[in-house]
Design a protein around this motif. Structure first.
Motif, PDB file in Angstrom:
ATOM      1  N   LYS A   1     -50.820  13.836 111.567  1.00 14.95           N
ATOM      2  CA  LYS A   1     -51.569  14.042 110.330  1.00 14.95           C
ATOM      3  C   LYS A   1     -50.840  13.399 109.155  1.00 14.95           C
ATOM      4  O   LYS A   1     -49.673  13.049 109.242  1.00 14.95           O
ATOM      5  N   THR A   2     -51.554  13.270 108.045  1.00 12.66           N
ATOM      6  CA  THR A   2     -51.004  12.663 106.835  1.00 12.66           C
ATOM      7  C   THR A   2     -50.367  13.736 105.965  1.00 12.66           C
ATOM      8  O   THR A   2     -50.898  14.834 105.833  1.00 12.66           O
ATOM      9  N   ILE A   3     -49.246  13.386 105.376  1.00 16.39           N
ATOM     10  CA  ILE A   3     -48.593  14.278 104.425  1.00 16.39           C
ATOM     11  C   ILE A   3     -48.449  13.553 103.094  1.00 16.39           C
ATOM     12  O   ILE A   3     -48.584  12.328 103.018  1.00 16.39           O
ATOM     13  N   ILE A   4     -48.202  14.313 102.048  1.00 15.95           N
ATOM     14  CA  ILE A   4     -48.042  13.744 100.712  1.00 15.95           C
ATOM     15  C   ILE A   4     -46.673  14.155 100.183  1.00 15.95           C
ATOM     16  O   ILE A   4     -46.271  15.303 100.319  1.00 15.95           O
ATOM     17  N   CYS A   5     -45.952  13.176  99.632  1.00 18.84           N
ATOM     18  CA  CYS A   5     -44.597  13.420  99.145  1.00 18.84           C
ATOM     19  C   CYS A   5     -44.494  13.072  97.667  1.00 18.84           C
ATOM     20  O   CYS A   5     -45.130  12.135  97.193  1.00 18.84           O
ATOM     21  N   GLU A   6     -43.644  13.814  96.990  1.00 20.63           N
ATOM     22  CA  GLU A   6     -43.391  13.587  95.575  1.00 20.63           C
ATOM     23  C   GLU A   6     -42.574  12.316  95.406  1.00 20.63           C
ATOM     24  O   GLU A   6     -41.585  12.098  96.102  1.00 20.63           O
ATOM     25  N   ASN A   7     -42.997  11.473  94.478  1.00 23.08           N
ATOM     26  CA  ASN A   7     -42.302  10.223  94.203  1.00 23.08           C
ATOM     27  C   ASN A   7     -41.613  10.346  92.852  1.00 23.08           C
ATOM     28  O   ASN A   7     -42.227  10.167  91.813  1.00 23.08           O
ATOM     29  N   LYS A   8     -40.309  10.662  92.868  1.00 22.20           N
ATOM     30  CA  LYS A   8     -39.569  10.826  91.621  1.00 22.20           C
ATOM     31  C   LYS A   8     -39.079   9.496  91.064  1.00 22.20           C
ATOM     32  O   LYS A   8     -38.703   9.411  89.908  1.00 22.20           O
ATOM     33  N   LEU A   9     -39.090   8.459  91.864  1.00 19.10           N
ATOM     34  CA  LEU A   9     -38.563   7.175  91.430  1.00 19.10           C
ATOM     35  C   LEU A   9     -39.492   6.500  90.424  1.00 19.10           C
ATOM     36  O   LEU A   9     -39.062   6.028  89.392  1.00 19.10           O
ATOM     37  N   ARG A  10     -40.773   6.456  90.711  1.00 17.97           N
ATOM     38  CA  ARG A  10     -41.734   5.764  89.851  1.00 17.97           C
ATOM     39  C   ARG A  10     -42.822   6.733  89.401  1.00 17.97           C
ATOM     40  O   ARG A  10     -43.892   6.784  89.979  1.00 17.97           O
ATOM     41  N   ARG A  11     -42.552   7.448  88.371  1.00 16.50           N
ATOM     42  CA  ARG A  11     -43.523   8.415  87.853  1.00 16.50           C
ATOM     43  C   ARG A  11     -44.642   7.741  87.073  1.00 16.50           C
ATOM     44  O   ARG A  11     -45.688   8.320  86.887  1.00 16.50           O
ATOM     45  N   THR A  12     -44.437   6.519  86.597  1.00 14.76           N
ATOM     46  CA  THR A  12     -45.454   5.866  85.786  1.00 14.76           C
ATOM     47  C   THR A  12     -46.579   5.279  86.634  1.00 14.76           C
ATOM     48  O   THR A  12     -47.717   5.238  86.202  1.00 14.76           O
ATOM     49  N   ILE A  13     -46.282   4.856  87.822  1.00 16.27           N
ATOM     50  CA  ILE A  13     -47.290   4.210  88.666  1.00 16.27           C
ATOM     51  C   ILE A  13     -47.982   5.228  89.564  1.00 16.27           C
ATOM     52  O   ILE A  13     -49.189   5.369  89.553  1.00 16.27           O
ATOM     53  N   SER A  14     -47.210   5.936  90.338  1.00 20.36           N
ATOM     54  CA  SER A  14     -47.777   6.890  91.277  1.00 20.36           C
ATOM     55  C   SER A  14     -46.855   8.099  91.375  1.00 20.36           C
ATOM     56  O   SER A  14     -45.664   7.952  91.602  1.00 20.36           O
ATOM     57  N   ARG A  15     -47.415   9.280  91.221  1.00 23.25           N
ATOM     58  CA  ARG A  15     -46.611  10.490  91.286  1.00 23.25           C
ATOM     59  C   ARG A  15     -46.420  10.987  92.702  1.00 23.25           C
ATOM     60  O   ARG A  15     -45.609  11.868  92.938  1.00 23.25           O
ATOM     61  N   SER A  16     -47.185  10.458  93.635  1.00 21.47           N
ATOM     62  CA  SER A  16     -47.057  10.896  95.020  1.00 21.47           C
ATOM     63  C   SER A  16     -47.358   9.739  95.967  1.00 21.47           C
ATOM     64  O   SER A  16     -47.982   8.765  95.596  1.00 21.47           O
TER      65      SER A  16
END
Length: 127
Positions: free
Chosen positions: A73-88
């Motif tokens: 299945k697909t999971i979603i992860c927090e993206n702390k590196l690039r908050r301006t483009i994509s938060r997850s």
């Protein structure tokens, strides 16, 4: 024990600060003599309970994420590196991601994602 420190080091530092404030306040002249003992035991006990609860809650969620990922299945992860483009970021085996220990890795990406920052993707894209 290494995983505990990896996940909880920030909360341990905050807890040490809270304990130092409690020690400072309970040793003032206007406080009763028994205030230090009672204050440190109660604040320390509360911090131990809260940090332990957070650790067990986080590790159980991590195990659930690993099981979901291994089922395909697909999971979603927090993206702390690039908050301006994509938060997850969406991760799945179909997209070339693999699980190594507690981290999701992909040869096409330079960044890894820790399982503690991931949840199951329910199909609704966050805004």
């Amino acid at each position: 024990m290494e995983l505990f420190f990896e996940l909880e080091i920030v909360y341990l530092v905050i807890g040490a600060f809270i304990l130092s404030v409690a020690a400072f306040v309970t040793t003032r002249d206007f406080m009763p003599k028994v205030a230090f003992k009672r204050g440190m035991l109660s604040v320390g006990g509360l911090l131990v309970i809260m940090i332990s609860f957070h650790y067990f809650m986080t590790t159980s969620r991590m195990e659930g994420v690993k099981e979901i990922f291994n089922e395909g299945k697909t999971i979603i992860c927090e993206n702390k590196l690039r908050r301006t483009i994509s938060r997850s970021v969406l991760l799945s085996k179909e997209l070339g991601w693999r699980l190594e220990g507690d981290k999701f890795k992909n040869d096409d990406y330079e960044r890894d994602f820790h399982t503690s920052r991931c949840i199951e993707f329910n199909g609704i894209v966050p805004k």
